[in-house]
Design an enzyme around this catalytic site. Structure first.
Site, short mmCIF file in Angstrom:
data_model
loop_
_atom_site.label_atom_id
_atom_site.label_comp_id
_atom_site.label_asym_id
_atom_site.label_seq_id
_atom_site.Cartn_x
_atom_site.Cartn_y
_atom_site.Cartn_z
N TYR A 157 0.81 -1.22 0.00
CA TYR A 157 0.00 0.00 0.00
C TYR A 157 0.84 1.27 0.00
O TYR A 157 0.32 2.36 -0.24
CB TYR A 157 -0.92 0.04 1.23
CG TYR A 157 -1.84 -1.14 1.40
CD1 TYR A 157 -2.11 -2.02 0.35
CD2 TYR A 157 -2.44 -1.38 2.63
CE1 TYR A 157 -2.95 -3.10 0.53
CE2 TYR A 157 -3.30 -2.46 2.81
CZ TYR A 157 -3.54 -3.32 1.77
OH TYR A 157 -4.36 -4.40 1.95
N HIS A 211 1.00 -11.53 1.13
CA HIS A 211 -0.02 -10.70 0.48
C HIS A 211 -0.69 -11.42 -0.69
O HIS A 211 -1.91 -11.37 -0.84
CB HIS A 211 0.59 -9.38 0.01
CG HIS A 211 -0.41 -8.29 -0.11
ND1 HIS A 211 -0.09 -6.96 0.04
CD2 HIS A 211 -1.75 -8.30 -0.35
CE1 HIS A 211 -1.17 -6.22 -0.10
NE2 HIS A 211 -2.18 -7.00 -0.35
#
Length: 297
Positions: free
Chosen positions: A53, A117
């Site tokens: 992010y 992830h």
């Protein structure tokens, strides 16, 4: 204090995790810092971020600001981050060093939950071994994965010494992924929903609006409540204090069985993002941004 935001879901290693928290996907560093500090001031405990992010430093800044203000302590924050896809192409030592750098950005010496992830083919088994070592060394309290389907989860379980505690997947009324949910629950894993509001796609849906009117709630509250009643851990993203409070006000009503079925019927099983769309799948130098700088999702 909102007791409903405190730890209550017990993971397979005994660690207790809040069922509702704050996500910061697509938030800038500054917005993430402000949102995290505000959330912690409003009794949130669970904060979910990722190197991908590009805002871990903002999350760390927000947590530290809340600690400095006397709002919380590090021990009272349940912090989740994730191993960056690009770092999975490095060797074991690279993954460990990259994670140490993430800890520095987060201004902490441990996280409460560390996830892979995405399952980068040919690399996620090595990544999992690194997570097991990180867990053993006390740099995380629990480990898990994101976006694993049954095929890749089965492969991981064949090699793992430690079973994942959590699988974080896209889950909302428009995509329920029943196969992987059923599989993981049979293995004793908890399921966590990213994008529990479906990027707002169903907030104006007549079915959702009708259910919301029945309870005097917003459509967002209904979607969050629906996920909670499906046993999911939910991390809706917002940077607005009012919406944080609204998102947390979902423990004073119950959807009926018929209402749950109505919302279930909205399932289209269409992913917003999915594994096979990414050129980083086996290619660290792909043209997609997802393997380059974090924060380009």
């Amino acid at each position: 204090m909102n007791a409903n935001l405190q730890p209550k879901i017990e993971l397979n290693n005994g660690v207790k995790m809040p069922q509702l928290g704050l996500g910061v996907w697509k938030s800038s560093i500054d917005d993430a810092a402000k949102a995290v500090q505000t959330a912690l001031a409003n009794d949130y405990v669970l904060i979910d971020t990722a190197k991908q992010y590009g805002n871990e430093s903002g999350v760390g800044k927000g947590i530290q600001a809340a600690i400095d203000a006397g709002t919380t302590t590090r021990q009272n924050v349940f912090l989740t981050t994730k191993i960056y896809n690009g770092d999975q192409f490095g060797d074991y030592d690279h993954i460990r060093q990259a994670f140490n750098d993430q800890l520095k950005a987060l201004q902490t010496n441990y996280v409460d939950l560390l996830l892979i992830h995405w399952p980068v083919d040919g690399h996620y088994l090595q990544t999992w071994k690194a997570l097991e070592a990180i867990l053993k060394d006390g740099q995380t309290r629990a480990i898990g994965v994101c976006n694993f389907d049954v095929e890749r989860m089965t492969r991981l379980l064949d090699e793992a010494t430690v079973k994942p505690a959590v699988n974080q997947i896209e889950f909302n009324p428009s995509i329920r992924q029943p196969e992987i949910v059923k599989f993981c629950r049979a293995q004793g894993m908890k399921m966590e929903a990213w994008s529990p509001l479906g990027n707002g796609r169903l907030l104006q849906n007549p079915v959702v609006k009708s259910v919301a009117e029945n309870h005097g709630k917003t459509t967002a509250q209904v979607e969050i409540r629906w996920g909670l009643q499906h046993g999911m851990i939910e991390i809706p993203k917002t940077v607005h204090e009012g919406r944080m409070r609204q998102n947390a006000a979902v423990f004073d009503f119950q959807l009926t069985g018929d209402e749950m079925k109505q919302l279930d019927s909205l399932d289209q099983e269409k992913h917003t993002l999915w594994y096979h769309n990414y050129k980083w799948n086996g290619n660290p130098n792909g043209t997609e941004n997802h393997i380059g700088k974090p924060g380009h999702w």
